[in-house]
Design a protein around this motif. Structure first.
Motif, PDB file in Angstrom:
ATOM      1  N   ASP A   1      33.202  23.289 -60.270  1.00  0.00           N
ATOM      2  CA  ASP A   1      32.887  22.283 -61.286  1.00  0.00           C
ATOM      3  C   ASP A   1      33.921  22.286 -62.399  1.00  0.00           C
ATOM      4  OD1 ASP A   1      31.076  20.300 -62.462  1.00  0.00           O
ATOM      5  OD2 ASP A   1      30.636  21.853 -63.951  1.00  0.00           O
ATOM      6  N   TYR A   2      34.405  23.466 -62.755  1.00  0.00           N
ATOM      7  CA  TYR A   2      35.404  23.572 -63.816  1.00  0.00           C
ATOM      8  C   TYR A   2      36.666  22.789 -63.450  1.00  0.00           C
ATOM      9  CZ  TYR A   2      38.806  25.602 -67.003  1.00  0.00           C
ATOM     10  OH  TYR A   2      39.793  25.762 -67.943  1.00  0.00           O
ATOM     11  N   VAL A   3      37.129  22.964 -62.214  1.00  0.00           N
ATOM     12  CA  VAL A   3      38.339  22.262 -61.799  1.00  0.00           C
ATOM     13  C   VAL A   3      38.075  20.771 -61.633  1.00  0.00           C
ATOM     14  CG1 VAL A   3      40.099  22.048 -59.998  1.00  0.00           C
ATOM     15  CG2 VAL A   3      39.300  24.313 -60.707  1.00  0.00           C
ATOM     16  N   ALA A   4      36.923  20.425 -61.071  1.00  0.00           N
ATOM     17  CA  ALA A   4      36.595  19.010 -60.865  1.00  0.00           C
ATOM     18  C   ALA A   4      36.609  18.234 -62.173  1.00  0.00           C
ATOM     19  CB  ALA A   4      35.231  18.880 -60.188  1.00  0.00           C
TER      20      ALA A   4
ATOM     21  N   ASN B   1      39.815  33.808 -62.237  1.00  0.00           N
ATOM     22  CA  ASN B   1      38.567  33.970 -61.494  1.00  0.00           C
ATOM     23  C   ASN B   1      37.390  33.466 -62.318  1.00  0.00           C
ATOM     24  OD1 ASN B   1      40.487  36.479 -60.776  1.00  0.00           O
ATOM     25  ND2 ASN B   1      39.320  35.901 -58.970  1.00  0.00           N
ATOM     26  N   ARG B   2      36.707  32.455 -61.780  1.00  0.00           N
ATOM     27  CA  ARG B   2      35.501  31.911 -62.420  1.00  0.00           C
ATOM     28  C   ARG B   2      34.383  31.960 -61.393  1.00  0.00           C
ATOM     29  NH1 ARG B   2      35.705  28.661 -67.155  1.00  0.00           N
ATOM     30  NH2 ARG B   2      37.753  28.757 -68.156  1.00  0.00           N
ATOM     31  N   SER B   3      33.703  33.094 -61.338  1.00  0.00           N
ATOM     32  CA  SER B   3      32.726  33.327 -60.281  1.00  0.00           C
ATOM     33  C   SER B   3      31.316  32.934 -60.707  1.00  0.00           C
ATOM     34  CB  SER B   3      32.752  34.802 -59.874  1.00  0.00           C
ATOM     35  OG  SER B   3      32.385  35.627 -60.966  1.00  0.00           O
TER      36      SER B   3
ATOM     37  N   PRO C   1      41.909  18.029 -59.154  1.00  0.00           N
ATOM     38  CA  PRO C   1      41.005  16.966 -59.591  1.00  0.00           C
ATOM     39  C   PRO C   1      41.380  15.638 -58.937  1.00  0.00           C
ATOM     40  CG  PRO C   1      41.632  18.327 -61.456  1.00  0.00           C
ATOM     41  CD  PRO C   1      42.483  18.772 -60.298  1.00  0.00           C
ATOM     42  N   ALA C   2      40.380  14.830 -58.630  1.00  0.00           N
ATOM     43  CA  ALA C   2      40.578  13.642 -57.802  1.00  0.00           C
ATOM     44  C   ALA C   2      41.606  12.663 -58.344  1.00  0.00           C
ATOM     45  CB  ALA C   2      39.240  12.931 -57.604  1.00  0.00           C
TER      46      ALA C   2
END
Length: 313
Positions: free
Chosen positions: A65-68, A54-56, A247-248
């Motif tokens: 943004d963290y995952v992107a 969980n990154r709220s 991520p893309a």
């Protein structure tokens, strides 16, 4: 598989280590619950631990943004409601990521239905009654949300503008703490997920006034839609999926593998039953189908977000 320093692919099979599913809200909400169901099933099929993290904060921006910006190797994934990857593009003039180019779809997990619910102290039995009550006491009623710009906040602003109301907005860092305060009477109302609120509605701790979407929710068959009560505005009809993204630049072969495995998990009878019991509607589509659905859903969400008039910077 993993990138080597020279950009070629190493031959380690995927997956060869634990995976993470990032949720942008605190534990206990509908997104978190679905993430844990997916993680459990995916771990069994992949033979690797799948951890929910969980990154709220910031209306889902921090976790997204963290995952992107994570390594595009399939080991860090995002389970997201529509807002952070659709509405935030209107709500904020600048985001640290662009969901259209920085993330890609793996699968739509389920459509999570939402319900307008009030504390029993609120003297309203339907949506019309709520509007009348709030209008008679400007600045008195507080509406909670799971963050600025989220669906309940947008609905609150839209209600105020449409009916001449003055409602207080109380943002939380997630749906679970919002629900706790709603049950306790700290706030008076919200639009929350059926997953989170249905048990409290069934116990009489909350009163459900209307469900969003084109039809009634299976988990709340006695609660009419907004449209059934004469409120046909698009903002009250919109529903969207909770989706798994990567991520893309994650390779097609990894995304396709993840999509197949997730789809298989969601279509297991036991998992389907669990999701339906949560008040959600299972989907479990493949990456190409999820991508097409996102491209169709995005312009609708952007238009409706603009119509609510919410702007956060």
């Amino acid at each position: 598989m993993a990138f080597t320093a020279g950009g070629a692919w190493a031959q380690a099979p995927f997956p060869s280590k634990p995976l993470r599913i990032v949720v942008q809200y605190q534990a206990g909400g509908s997104t978190d619950i679905l993430a844990r169901i997916v993680a459990e099933g995916l771990s069994k099929r992949l033979g690797q631990p799948v951890v929910v993290e969980n990154r709220s904060g910031a209306g889902g921006i921090i976790g997204t943004d963290y995952v992107a910006k994570s390594a595009p190797d399939g080991y860090t994934l995002l389970l997201t409601v529509p807002g952070p990857v659709t509405a935030n593009m209107v709500l904020y003039s600048k985001l640290p990521y662009d969901p259209r180019t920085d993330l890609r779809m793996v699968s739509d997990i389920a459509t999570t239905r939402t319900v307008l619910a009030v504390h029993p102290s609120v003297p309203a039995k339907d949506f019309k009654g709520l509007i009348a009550a709030v209008k008679a006491a400007p600045g008195t009623y507080a509406m909670g949300s799971w963050g600025p710009g989220t669906q309940p906040h947008q609905v609150q602003v839209y209600m105020d503008r449409s009916y001449g109301l003055r409602t207080l907005h109380v943002p939380y860092k997630g749906e679970s703490p919002m629900a706790v305060d709603l049950i306790g009477g700290v706030i008076h109302m919200t639009v929350g997920s059926v997953t989170t609120l249905q048990p409290y509605i069934a116990a009489g701790k909350l009163r459900a006034l209307a469900v969003a979407g084109p039809r009634r929710a299976k988990a709340l068959p006695d609660v009419p839609t907004f449209a059934e009560q004469g409120y046909t505005d698009e903002v009250y009809a919109l529903t969207g999926p909770t989706s798994l993204m990567a991520p893309a630049k994650t390779p097609d072969v990894v995304v396709e593998r993840l999509g197949r495995e997730v789809s298989a998990v969601i279509h297991q009878p036991e998992v389907t039953r669990r999701i339906e019991e949560l008040g959600a509607e299972p989907l479990g589509n493949l990456p190409a189908e999820a991508t097409a659905a996102y491209k169709a859903f995005l312009p609708v969400t952007l238009r409706l977000t603009q119509a609510t008039g919410v702007k956060l910077d």
